[in-house]
Design a protein around this motif. Structure first.
Motif, PDB file in Angstrom:
ATOM      1  N   VAL A  43       0.848  -1.192   0.000  1.00 43.89           N
ATOM      2  CA  VAL A  43       0.000   0.000   0.000  1.00 43.89           C
ATOM      3  C   VAL A  43       0.884   1.241   0.000  1.00 43.89           C
ATOM      4  CG1 VAL A  43      -1.711   1.335   1.290  1.00 43.89           C
ATOM      5  CG2 VAL A  43      -1.876  -1.163   1.196  1.00 43.89           C
ATOM      6  N   THR A  60      -0.026  -7.286  -5.283  1.00 45.12           N
ATOM      7  CA  THR A  60      -1.130  -6.347  -5.453  1.00 45.12           C
ATOM      8  C   THR A  60      -0.731  -5.005  -4.876  1.00 45.12           C
ATOM      9  OG1 THR A  60      -2.761  -8.129  -5.289  1.00 45.12           O
ATOM     10  CG2 THR A  60      -3.542  -5.877  -4.923  1.00 45.12           C
ATOM     11  N   VAL A  62      -1.736  -0.939  -4.003  1.00 45.09           N
ATOM     12  CA  VAL A  62      -2.833  -0.005  -3.754  1.00 45.09           C
ATOM     13  C   VAL A  62      -2.206   1.359  -3.505  1.00 45.09           C
ATOM     14  CG1 VAL A  62      -4.820   0.579  -2.323  1.00 45.09           C
ATOM     15  CG2 VAL A  62      -4.210  -1.830  -2.690  1.00 45.09           C
ATOM     16  N   ARG A  80      -8.064  -5.347   1.947  1.00 40.86           N
ATOM     17  CA  ARG A  80      -7.807  -5.787   0.570  1.00 40.86           C
ATOM     18  C   ARG A  80      -7.491  -7.283   0.553  1.00 40.86           C
ATOM     19  NH1 ARG A  80      -8.507  -7.169  -3.552  1.00 40.86           N
ATOM     20  NH2 ARG A  80      -7.654  -6.565  -5.577  1.00 40.86           N
TER      21      ARG A  80
END
Length: 297
Positions: A43, A60, A62, A80
């Motif tokens: 993140v 992933t 963000v 998430r």
């Protein structure tokens, strides 16, 4: 009777985008673990993220347009991970940390597989020389950083959280932004009868730092201490807890500027909303006392 499935790990890294080399090194150490995580989420807390080196598996990312603080950013990360539906344990790692040993995730997995009431596992933090600062031992008697066991709080730099526990007690306290968010989460976990364990065999290497390097440290430390008391302590204990920490602050703080900021934060904690009040049960107070740290210090 079939054995319970092994817990699946999701890794969460929160960064402000200013440590691309450190994050890349951390992800490399994650990739070297002998038990691969189910998911990895990075993140960017109020900042865009750089491109990371190739990683065996999907990372992933963000990117948040606003810095939500440690609490808010970590809430984004675990929620998430929850959306994927295949993570049982969230492992939070500081963006400038490093996993030296390759068996950390396997040890975490085994700890949670052995105890369904295990809520939080705190890693040991040590610098490049192997030294653990006293403030990084989550107990009062901190002379031996290798003594593990049940505790009443945990280290933000490296830890694991049961997803089932987070679903029950809620996530991080968004209002806190920075400092004492671990204590708030640990107290709620203990009150819901989850275990908090310090496992010194789980090492996260981390540069030696001082929390006071952050300009807002003194103000938020005081404000969030008051909020902890207002949110969680039975009424007879709240003034005792705050009096104890006021005396400790006066003894420990050498900077007049720091003391002024601390006093302003203390008043802010009294005057502003701390969120919902849910005082812990007296059985939790007694349990914490038996563990060596009653909620007075």
């Amino acid at each position: 009777m079939s054995a319970a499935p092994e817990p699946r790990l999701g890794i969460a890294v929160l960064t402000m985008g200013n440590r691309p080399r450190e994050v890349a090194a951390l992800l490399e150490s994650v990739a070297k673990q002998d038990v691969p995580p189910a998911r990895v989420v990075v993140v960017g807390n109020g900042s865009p993220l750089p491109e990371f080196p190739e990683f065996p598996g999907e990372v992933t990312t963000v990117e948040l347009t606003e810095n939500l603080g440690v609490s808010g950013g970590r809430n984004v990360a675990w929620r998430r991970l929850r959306e994927f539906g295949d993570v049982d344990v969230v492992v939070d790692l500081d963006d400038d940390g490093l996993l030296v040993d390759a068996d950390v995730f396997r040890r975490v997995r085994d700890l949670y597989a052995e105890d369904p009431r295990l809520g939080i596992v705190s890693f040991r933090i040590a610098d490049e020389t192997g030294e653990t600062q006293r403030r990084h031992v989550p107990r009062l008697r901190a002379s031996d950083p290798m003594r593990g066991g049940e505790v009443t709080t945990f280290l933000g730099g490296g830890h694991a959280l049961s997803m089932a526990m987070l679903e029950q007690i809620g996530g991080w306290p968004d209002e806190f932004f920075f400092t004492h968010e671990e204590t708030d989460l640990a107290w709620r976990a203990l009150d819901a009868r989850w275990k908090v364990v310090y496992a010194p065999e789980l090492l996260l290497q981390h540069p030696r730092t001082s929390p006071a390097r952050h300009a807002v440290y003194h103000r938020m430390t005081a404000r969030n201490r008051v909020w902890l008391a207002r949110r969680h302590l039975p009424l007879p204990l709240a003034p005792l807890y705050l009096a104890t920490w006021t005396l400790l602050t006066l003894v420990r703080t050498r900077s007049l500027t720091g003391l002024r900021a601390w006093a302003g934060g203390f008043l802010e904690g009294l005057r502003t909303s701390c969120g919902r009040r849910r005082p812990m049960h007296w059985r939790t107070v007694w349990h914490m006392t038996k563990l060596g740290r009653p909620p007075l210090i």
